[in-house]
Design an enzyme around this catalytic site. Structure first.
Site, PDB file in Angstrom:
ATOM      1  N   ASP A  45      -9.809   5.356  -2.687  1.00 49.71           N
ATOM      2  CA  ASP A  45      -8.676   5.948  -3.395  1.00 49.71           C
ATOM      3  C   ASP A  45      -9.201   6.609  -4.661  1.00 49.71           C
ATOM      4  OD1 ASP A  45      -9.343   3.752  -4.902  1.00 49.71           O
ATOM      5  OD2 ASP A  45      -7.293   3.473  -5.613  1.00 49.71           O
ATOM      6  N   GLU A 104       0.823  -1.219   0.000  1.00 50.25           N
ATOM      7  CA  GLU A 104       0.000   0.000   0.000  1.00 50.25           C
ATOM      8  C   GLU A 104       0.852   1.262   0.000  1.00 50.25           C
ATOM      9  OE1 GLU A 104      -3.007   0.425  -0.658  1.00 50.25           O
ATOM     10  OE2 GLU A 104      -3.603  -1.670  -0.688  1.00 50.25           O
ATOM     11  N   TYR A 159      -7.040   6.873   3.254  1.00 47.25           N
ATOM     12  CA  TYR A 159      -7.153   5.745   2.336  1.00 47.25           C
ATOM     13  C   TYR A 159      -6.326   4.548   2.799  1.00 47.25           C
ATOM     14  CZ  TYR A 159      -5.830   2.429  -1.076  1.00 47.25           C
ATOM     15  OH  TYR A 159      -5.555   1.230  -1.649  1.00 47.25           O
TER      16      TYR A 159
END
Length: 366
Positions: A143, A45, A125
């Site tokens: 996102d 991520e 996010y």
DNA sequence: GAAGCGTGGGG
DNA sequence: TCCCCAAGCTT
């Protein structure tokens, strides 16, 4: 907002995702269970922030090979961490990742979304995505992909980010129905591969219920954001070499290319013809190029200036043995000059006065 | 809230 | 060549 219930609209995502999903190295085989390696999700991520999947894959694989768990990353040297991130860009992500790994190694994983959101480098996010994908928490992760897909599906005018709270609330039932990890990844995969800025609606499993498509307005939703303006400069990019060493700026904590080693640069406002009679120092030059950053363009002219002796460098500059150069983390711009040093120069066409550059790099004489 | 932060790919 | 964009975040 008379939006249909989210499971009603989003259920087709599950079979579609099962059919087309890419086999990514951080993706668990079982999307129903908590991820076997939350650290792998965290790394992916952070790397994926503002960065495309294809770019991330090789970095991710090497990263987990070198730093297989939070403890290994927490104990790593900063130069090694930046070296593993070298070329990926947005380098403070690497420092945030190390700081987060340090916290996790010492205190374990947070128990809820608020705890994740306090970790360095995890915003709204990323915290929600790690919660959903690593731990199967029902935390809606929005996102750029998800915002674009939902803005079109629900025909949201204006910036969909302004409706984030509504959208998270609306998504909750679908998270329960499809599973947090599956829904989160399927929504983003749809945005990345089908519902792109220029969409491929003929391949979209949601097209039948997409309000923007039915209204013929996919091209204008979501609205395009205005771009930041960028500045331009012309610079000499200089490799001083003396006694088998080269002169580099040591990493700084903030600013452009923070955390990386850099060649000295000089505003190329003055172009002095190379007077060989008065400049005994041999100078090599290569064709220049334009380096593009987010808010900046640099027209670079690379130079190699070989001196007989090292001078005492100004603060922040270090003489580095040439053999160590390859192991230091450099941005693309500085890698390029490093690699040029092994190639024949084309001979200086015009160059600044080396003495002036040395004066700018040398410690002030007492 | 706007600015600043990297790099590569595609139209 | 130029512009846009890409699984955002921090200050």
């Amino acid at each position: 907002m008379p939006w249909p219930a989210s499971p009603e609209l989003l259920t087709p995502l599950a079979p579609w995702f099962e059919r087309v999903r890419r086999d990514l190295p951080w993706r668990a085989a079982d999307l129903e269970a908590p991820h076997p390696d939350p650290y792998a999700v965290l790394v992916s991520e952070l790397m994926l922030q503002q960065t495309q999947v294809a770019t991330v894959v090789p970095y991710f694989t090497r990263w987990l090979d070198e730093f297989p768990d939070p403890r290994a990353l927490a104990n790593a040297e900063d130069d090694a961490v930046h070296k593993a991130w070298e070329g990926l860009g947005y380098y403070r992500r690497a420092r945030f990742l190390k700081a987060t790994a340090t916290s996790v190694a010492a205190e374990g994983w947070p128990a809820d979304l608020a705890g994740l959101a306090k970790l360095p480098g995890l915003g709204p996010y990323t915290a929600a995505a790690v919660g959903a994908i690593a731990f199967q928490w029902p935390t809606p992760a929005l996102d750029g992909n998800a915002f674009r897909v939902l803005a079109r599906l629900l025909l949201i005018d204006g910036d969909p980010k302004d409706r984030a709270a509504d959208l998270r609330f609306w998504l909750a039932p679908a998270l329960g129905a499809l599973g947090p990890s599956r829904l989160t990844q399927a929504l983003m995969e749809l945005g990345a591969t089908v519902c792109r800025p220029s969409p491929a609606c003929e391949r979209c499993p949601l097209a039948g219920h997409c309000a923007a498509k039915l209204a013929g307005r996919t091209g204008e939703i979501p609205p395009v954001a205005k771009r930041a303006k960028s500045t331009s400069s012309a610079l000499w990019l200089v490799a001083f070499e003396a006694e088998g060493h080269v002169l580099l700026h040591a990493p700084t904590p903030k600013g452009l290319l923070a955390g990386l080693w850099r060649w000295p640069t000089f505003l190329a406002t003055v172009h002095l013809p190379q007077a060989t009679a008065q400049n005994p120092q041999p100078t090599r030059a290569w064709p220049g190029w334009t380096q593009v950053y987010t808010h900046r363009r640099e027209a670079l002219s690379p130079l190699h200036i070989v001196l007989a002796d090292r001078f005492t460098p100004a603060a922040g500059l270090r003489w580095v043995a040439r053999g160590e150069l390859q192991g230091l983390p450099l941005g693309k711009r500085d890698q390029r000059l490093r690699d040029l040093l092994d190639r024949p120069g084309q001979g200086p066409l015009e160059a600044p006065d080396p003495a002036a550059l040395i004066k700018a790099c040398a410690a002030p004489s007492v």
